[in-house]
Design a protein around this motif. Structure first.
Motif, PDB file in Angstrom:
ATOM      1  N   ALA A  83     -12.071   1.298   0.139  1.00  0.00           N
ATOM      2  CA  ALA A  83     -12.013   2.261  -0.960  1.00  0.00           C
ATOM      3  C   ALA A  83     -10.632   2.901  -1.072  1.00  0.00           C
ATOM      4  O   ALA A  83     -10.260   3.398  -2.150  1.00  0.00           O
ATOM      5  CB  ALA A  83     -13.075   3.340  -0.760  1.00  0.00           C
ATOM      6  N   ALA A  84      -9.870   2.878   0.015  1.00  0.00           N
ATOM      7  CA  ALA A  84      -8.560   3.535   0.019  1.00  0.00           C
ATOM      8  C   ALA A  84      -7.395   2.582   0.262  1.00  0.00           C
ATOM      9  O   ALA A  84      -6.254   2.926  -0.037  1.00  0.00           O
ATOM     10  CB  ALA A  84      -8.540   4.626   1.091  1.00  0.00           C
ATOM     11  N   LEU A  85      -7.679   1.390   0.802  1.00  0.00           N
ATOM     12  CA  LEU A  85      -6.625   0.453   1.187  1.00  0.00           C
ATOM     13  C   LEU A  85      -6.836  -0.889   0.502  1.00  0.00           C
ATOM     14  O   LEU A  85      -7.961  -1.225   0.114  1.00  0.00           O
ATOM     15  CB  LEU A  85      -6.642   0.236   2.702  1.00  0.00           C
ATOM     16  CG  LEU A  85      -6.286   1.423   3.592  1.00  0.00           C
ATOM     17  CD1 LEU A  85      -6.607   1.106   5.047  1.00  0.00           C
ATOM     18  CD2 LEU A  85      -4.811   1.760   3.440  1.00  0.00           C
ATOM     19  N   ALA A 102      -3.091   5.838   4.929  1.00  0.00           N
ATOM     20  CA  ALA A 102      -3.855   6.366   3.793  1.00  0.00           C
ATOM     21  C   ALA A 102      -3.649   7.866   3.665  1.00  0.00           C
ATOM     22  O   ALA A 102      -4.540   8.662   3.993  1.00  0.00           O
ATOM     23  CB  ALA A 102      -5.331   6.036   3.951  1.00  0.00           C
ATOM     24  N   PRO A 103      -2.467   8.281   3.217  1.00  0.00           N
ATOM     25  CA  PRO A 103      -2.180   9.718   3.125  1.00  0.00           C
ATOM     26  C   PRO A 103      -3.215  10.466   2.279  1.00  0.00           C
ATOM     27  O   PRO A 103      -3.615   9.997   1.204  1.00  0.00           O
ATOM     28  CB  PRO A 103      -0.800   9.748   2.441  1.00  0.00           C
ATOM     29  CG  PRO A 103      -0.222   8.393   2.662  1.00  0.00           C
ATOM     30  CD  PRO A 103      -1.365   7.449   2.717  1.00  0.00           C
ATOM     31  N   ASP A 104      -3.639  11.599   2.798  1.00  0.00           N
ATOM     32  CA  ASP A 104      -4.584  12.489   2.108  1.00  0.00           C
ATOM     33  C   ASP A 104      -5.966  11.875   1.895  1.00  0.00           C
ATOM     34  O   ASP A 104      -6.776  12.414   1.140  1.00  0.00           O
ATOM     35  CB  ASP A 104      -4.025  12.935   0.746  1.00  0.00           C
ATOM     36  CG  ASP A 104      -2.710  13.672   0.873  1.00  0.00           C
ATOM     37  OD1 ASP A 104      -2.506  14.342   1.894  1.00  0.00           O
ATOM     38  OD2 ASP A 104      -1.878  13.567  -0.056  1.00  0.00           O
ATOM     39  N   GLN A 105      -6.251  10.770   2.544  1.00  0.00           N
ATOM     40  CA  GLN A 105      -7.557  10.121   2.421  1.00  0.00           C
ATOM     41  C   GLN A 105      -8.367  10.340   3.693  1.00  0.00           C
ATOM     42  O   GLN A 105      -7.817  10.293   4.798  1.00  0.00           O
ATOM     43  CB  GLN A 105      -7.397   8.611   2.194  1.00  0.00           C
ATOM     44  CG  GLN A 105      -6.566   8.247   0.983  1.00  0.00           C
ATOM     45  CD  GLN A 105      -7.394   8.129  -0.275  1.00  0.00           C
ATOM     46  OE1 GLN A 105      -8.596   8.374  -0.260  1.00  0.00           O
ATOM     47  NE2 GLN A 105      -6.754   7.747  -1.368  1.00  0.00           N
ATOM     48  N   ALA A 109       0.853  -1.189   0.000  1.00  0.00           N
ATOM     49  CA  ALA A 109       0.000   0.000   0.000  1.00  0.00           C
ATOM     50  C   ALA A 109       0.888   1.237   0.000  1.00  0.00           C
ATOM     51  O   ALA A 109       2.018   1.204   0.509  1.00  0.00           O
ATOM     52  CB  ALA A 109      -0.910   0.010   1.224  1.00  0.00           C
ATOM     53  N   GLU A 110       0.394   2.332  -0.564  1.00  0.00           N
ATOM     54  CA  GLU A 110       1.130   3.590  -0.480  1.00  0.00           C
ATOM     55  C   GLU A 110       0.874   4.213   0.873  1.00  0.00           C
ATOM     56  O   GLU A 110      -0.274   4.410   1.276  1.00  0.00           O
ATOM     57  CB  GLU A 110       0.700   4.549  -1.584  1.00  0.00           C
ATOM     58  CG  GLU A 110       1.490   5.864  -1.536  1.00  0.00           C
ATOM     59  CD  GLU A 110       1.155   6.810  -2.662  1.00  0.00           C
ATOM     60  OE1 GLU A 110       0.963   7.998  -2.375  1.00  0.00           O
ATOM     61  OE2 GLU A 110       1.085   6.361  -3.812  1.00  0.00           O
ATOM     62  N   ILE A 111       1.951   4.511   1.580  1.00  0.00           N
ATOM     63  CA  ILE A 111       1.846   5.049   2.943  1.00  0.00           C
ATOM     64  C   ILE A 111       2.833   6.195   3.097  1.00  0.00           C
ATOM     65  O   ILE A 111       3.652   6.471   2.216  1.00  0.00           O
ATOM     66  CB  ILE A 111       2.119   3.954   4.001  1.00  0.00           C
ATOM     67  CG1 ILE A 111       3.546   3.357   3.829  1.00  0.00           C
ATOM     68  CG2 ILE A 111       1.103   2.829   3.876  1.00  0.00           C
ATOM     69  CD1 ILE A 111       4.578   3.884   4.747  1.00  0.00           C
ATOM     70  N   THR A 112       2.778   6.853   4.240  1.00  0.00           N
ATOM     71  CA  THR A 112       3.830   7.784   4.638  1.00  0.00           C
ATOM     72  C   THR A 112       4.434   7.282   5.933  1.00  0.00           C
ATOM     73  O   THR A 112       3.710   7.044   6.910  1.00  0.00           O
ATOM     74  CB  THR A 112       3.289   9.209   4.834  1.00  0.00           C
ATOM     75  OG1 THR A 112       2.763   9.689   3.602  1.00  0.00           O
ATOM     76  CG2 THR A 112       4.396  10.148   5.290  1.00  0.00           C
ATOM     77  N   ALA A 113       5.738   7.081   5.943  1.00  0.00           N
ATOM     78  CA  ALA A 113       6.457   6.646   7.145  1.00  0.00           C
ATOM     79  C   ALA A 113       7.273   7.821   7.673  1.00  0.00           C
ATOM     80  O   ALA A 113       7.949   8.510   6.899  1.00  0.00           O
ATOM     81  CB  ALA A 113       7.371   5.465   6.830  1.00  0.00           C
ATOM     82  N   THR A 114       7.218   8.022   8.990  1.00  0.00           N
ATOM     83  CA  THR A 114       7.836   9.209   9.591  1.00  0.00           C
ATOM     84  C   THR A 114       8.625   8.854  10.845  1.00  0.00           C
ATOM     85  O   THR A 114       8.156   8.081  11.689  1.00  0.00           O
ATOM     86  CB  THR A 114       6.762  10.249   9.961  1.00  0.00           C
ATOM     87  OG1 THR A 114       6.029  10.606   8.789  1.00  0.00           O
ATOM     88  CG2 THR A 114       7.384  11.501  10.563  1.00  0.00           C
TER      89      THR A 114
END
Length: 387
Positions: free
Chosen positions: A283-285, A257-260, A212-217
């Protein structure tokens, strides 16, 4: 047999071959000593066999070092455009993938052959299957193998890091630096998959293969790219990137789910039950991830406040890795020869005249996406101009 050169280079990888060809072009008698049976072994396996040889968006900010300014001089002296010019001169076709990454259309062998050709044209002699027994220095450098002594006034160490030991990685370069009194910044596996602790392994290991597209911080460092679930933990570009900044027992925050706005359908009037919630997450994942997340984090109620709390959790998964997959699976090694020991313009030791360190053995680690090759080209070029 004693063999005399102006420059000796230990290691026939990316940085070593670049140093050799540049020194050879200047009329220097160059000898390259390689422990393996051929040159460029790690180049050949890079980029899925197509070699992600540079990145169009290369900046000093794409590199990690105890001294964040060290790489600037070399990167400015030899830029991605310089290497692209060399690639095009040899007729190598390439393409850009995401985020400025350049790959060969055909095979990484084209890059190795290009470097070998340039070395050959410059009169460089490459010796393979050389097992170095010791290095001595008394006015000149003497490198001893079982059968030969190689001598030169300049010695370039381009031995790489500890990553991928099955390809021959050893601590030789670090040991040599210590022999000559240079400091080493502690080494760590970098660009490496992270492993689950016990509870997370039970919860997520069966999702292996799902991405999945994610943001890791971590702190001020964030990467928005793909994440891949594995049997042992998490991988994929976003995780490999953030791994270079991770030190146990720190936590990584993952936005699934960045920006979702995952719960928007429920808050906008849809039915409020688990099936509707899973449908909204799906719908997003990826469906398996959506279902698993909802099963593990069922809302404590269906009020807007409770839905908002569920939304927050999905954008702030606090993941505490148990560890990493280690050097076996690490693409590079962070840490290395302390940059305070070296000239940023030439890569020469400040303590030992004629001793140089280039490439991954130095405490400069690039992000994923061609940056570590660019560091090899840039640092090798600078050393090649100086030796």
């Amino acid at each position: 047999m004693r063999r005399e050169f102006d420059v000796l280079i230990i290691g026939a990888g990316a940085a070593g071959l670049m140093t050799a060809m540049e020194a050879g072009k200047r009329g220097r008698r160059v000898g390259v000593l390689e422990r393996a049976g051929r040159t460029g072994k790690k180049i050949l396996i890079s980029g899925g066999g197509r070699c992600n040889f540079t990145n169009l968006h290369c900046r000093p900010e794409n590199f990690i070092s105890a001294n964040p300014h060290f790489a600037k001089s070399a990167l400015a002296s030899y830029t991605p455009s310089h290497f692209i010019e060399l690639v095009e001169k040899h007729g190598i076709r390439y393409h850009e993938k995401t985020l400025g990454q350049l790959f060969c259309n055909a095979s990484a062998q084209e890059i190795v052959s290009m470097l070998e050709t340039e070395c050959n044209r410059a009169g460089v002699r490459i010796f393979t299957n050389i097992d170095i027994e010791r290095v001595e220095h008394s006015g000149v450098f003497s490198v001893f193998s079982e059968a030969d002594e190689f001598r030169a006034s300049a010695l370039v160490v381009s031995t790489g890091g500890l990553s991928i030991p099955k390809m021959g990685a050893t601590s030789f370069g670090y040991d040599l630096a210590r022999q000559f009194g240079l400091k080493i910044v502690e080494t760590q596996p970098a660009l490496v998959p992270l492993t689950f602790g016990g509870e997370d392994r039970k919860r997520y290991a069966d999702l292996s293969g799902v991405s999945a597209e994610i943001t890791a911080t971590i702190g001020r460092h964030s990467f928005r790219e793909k994440m891949l679930f594995t049997h042992r933990g998490l991988s994929g570009p976003a995780i490999l990137q953030i791994s270079s900044y991770w030190r146990s027992p720190a936590a990584i925050t993952i936005d699934l789910a960045p920006d979702q706005h995952l719960t928007a359908p429920l808050q906008n009037g849809s039915r409020r039950d688990l099936n509707s919630l899973k449908s909204a997450f799906r719908a997003a994942l990826p469906h398996r991830v959506a279902d698993r997340w909802v099963d593990l984090h069922p809302p404590e109620g269906w009020t807007n406040h409770k839905l908002a709390e569920l939304e927050r959790l999905a954008h702030n998964w606090v993941f505490v890795p148990e560890g990493t997959e280690g050097y076996d699976k690490a693409e590079v090694t962070s840490g290395g020869v302390d940059t305070n020991e070296l000239s940023s313009g030439t890569m020469e030791s400040r303590k030992i005249s004629g001793l140089y360190f280039v490439g991954e053995v130095v405490d400069v680690t690039g992000h994923l996406g061609g940056f570590n090759f660019q560091w090899a080209w840039s640092s090798g070029f600078c050393a090649g101009q100086a030796v």
